[in-house]
Scaffold this active site. Sequence first.
Site, short mmCIF file in Angstrom:
data_model
loop_
_atom_site.label_atom_id
_atom_site.label_comp_id
_atom_site.label_asym_id
_atom_site.label_seq_id
_atom_site.Cartn_x
_atom_site.Cartn_y
_atom_site.Cartn_z
N ASP A 1 -2.21 5.07 1.64
CA ASP A 1 -1.60 6.12 0.82
C ASP A 1 -1.74 7.50 1.45
O ASP A 1 -2.72 7.78 2.13
CB ASP A 1 -2.25 6.16 -0.57
CG ASP A 1 -2.11 4.85 -1.32
OD1 ASP A 1 -2.80 3.91 -0.94
OD2 ASP A 1 -1.31 4.79 -2.25
N ARG A 2 -0.77 8.36 1.16
CA ARG A 2 -0.86 9.74 1.60
C ARG A 2 -1.80 10.54 0.70
O ARG A 2 -2.77 11.11 1.16
CB ARG A 2 0.53 10.39 1.61
CG ARG A 2 0.47 11.87 1.98
CD ARG A 2 1.83 12.55 1.85
NE ARG A 2 1.72 13.97 2.15
CZ ARG A 2 1.75 14.49 3.37
NH1 ARG A 2 1.90 13.70 4.42
NH2 ARG A 2 1.63 15.78 3.56
#
Length: 637
Positions: free
Chosen positions: A254-255
């Site tokens: 995930d960012r």
Amino acid sequence: MTSHEEQPAKKIRLNSGEPVVVLPNDTKNRSEDSEKIASNIEVNQMIRERDVGIIEYANPSIPGFLGVIKQRFSDFMVNEIDNSRNIVHLTNFNIPKVENPVDKPDVQDIGIPKEKISDEQVFQEMKALLGEEISNQIQSLLSGQDENLSFVNTKVEKDKNKRKAIHQFFKDHFGDKLNTEANDGVIKVSMHTDKTRKDRRSRQQKNDIWDALGGSYCQFTLYKENKDTIEAINFLSKLIKVHAKTFSYAGTKDRRAITVQKVTANRIKAERLLGLNSNLKGMKLGNFEYVKTPLKLGDLRGNHFITTIRNVQVENEEVISKAIESLQSRGFVNYYGMQRFGSSSIPTFHIGRALLQNNWEEAVNLIMKPRPGDRQDHQIARQHWIENHDAKKALELFPKQCIAETQILNYFAKTGQLNDYAGAFATIPRNLRLMYVHAYQSYIWNSIVSERICIHGCHAPAVGDLVIKDEDSIADIDSEDLVDDNFTVNSDDKKEIKVKVLAEEDLNNYSIFDVVLPLPGYSVIYPNNNIFEKYKELMWKDHLDPREMRRNVKDFSLSGSYRKIMGKPNDLSWKIFKYDDQNISLSLTDLDLLDGKSEPESLPNGKNTALRINFSLSASSYATVLLRELMKPTEKE
């Protein structure tokens, strides 16, 4: 490392409310609702869970609660679980110790076969690899009888392992005489020259150096904050001036999170990587070791999550306790999460549907058309294209990060063929092209699992359900998402997964957590009950047939796969915090642990309540889907 958390996130508030219990006899209304969803998503709104088939709960009788997830990116921590089932952590910045290299054979001896075999046996082995015609040409090359023959090209060989075997054959039997070079699948065989012999010795000496270190790949742990994996890898490659393909990893993370994962770098020394840390913001590299093989997509067992839900509003802690007990015992419906379908009002599965219908024009138009909620520069570029069809000007207006749009426009601008939609679409990177058709498969799967639960419940298997026969294949389906996005590469060469259709006498031998449903494809088996009819009904509305998924374009010829209908967390633990400061960290990162920081404490009279929950999931399951089961959000109409 300084934190970058001062920029507030857009709050995602998961609302509670009384859950709606959908009874099995309500299938008529559900079918009508599904038809509306499949045929139309309002253009002026973002897609919702029910638009992509996310409808049911594993235990709708347990109420949820209000809370805010990812208020800060440090509220969502992800640590990879490697193939040895170890949770990956950043624990040190040490350079690996190199033992004295073992004695190496003289490079002049490289290529001499270990066991002497006859020339006839060598020729027969060559024929088996290359065929008789090419083998005869190589014999002529060796004999020097044909003065005009300076090299021999093999036929195009697409199989990388076969090319490797050909190179090794010539190295073993003709290492001092013949040189091999590969180009676009063709191997050129020529007589050694002084230069090629020198180059070969140089390569061998370099190999000896990496062998002494332990392998030609430096494996390290990548710690990153508020960056996606591809962004981080691209930045590292620019710093050390190498191609991004120098690095490989098991999966993207995930960012908006703090994540920790393993990465391998081809022929990059640990000292060089360690030296980057002083120039990195929001990233650290450590736990260096040399290995012989690189990581590849899917080389992981799952992920461990530490998630903090802030501003929890609940009558009492017993509500949370019961919700977590239910999660541990009943699990959650293993839906594909919303991130699978994009974040705009035009979901990725609509584009995938057009591609499977061979409607290239529709697919391109969906990618290019204006959409509400876009950034202003995106809106301006899209509107200019729609109104003027001026590819060159629109290309100037689109930001470079709009990869699909800029690739399409670049093709139109170069060729001037504005109606060649298939040609334009083919220029989009392969992983992005696959993303669209896999999103459609995911939409169908989500919708069908909702139907399965509505009709048969989610307590036990039903006659006609499918389970995986081979225990070894369970790990394959648990990581199937990652062989493309992260997405499954569809291929006739893909390992066959065998399933069993359950009969009445089998039901007591399996649980609901064994049951799988297929993603539509030409090589899968469908359930032998009324659920197969649901596949046909849903896909026929899109003028598609779940049994006919081969296409002329290989990338869109979908073999299919299987996915467990229910997920269950492992290593689950939780803690309630009371706090005042909204910016205080309620979890320790790996860097915090390295710095010796103390565990955050709950304030007895804190004004706010937070829930911190730790759990592990298989690689293909979504933490956001687990949180949905826990919190029971309701969506606005």
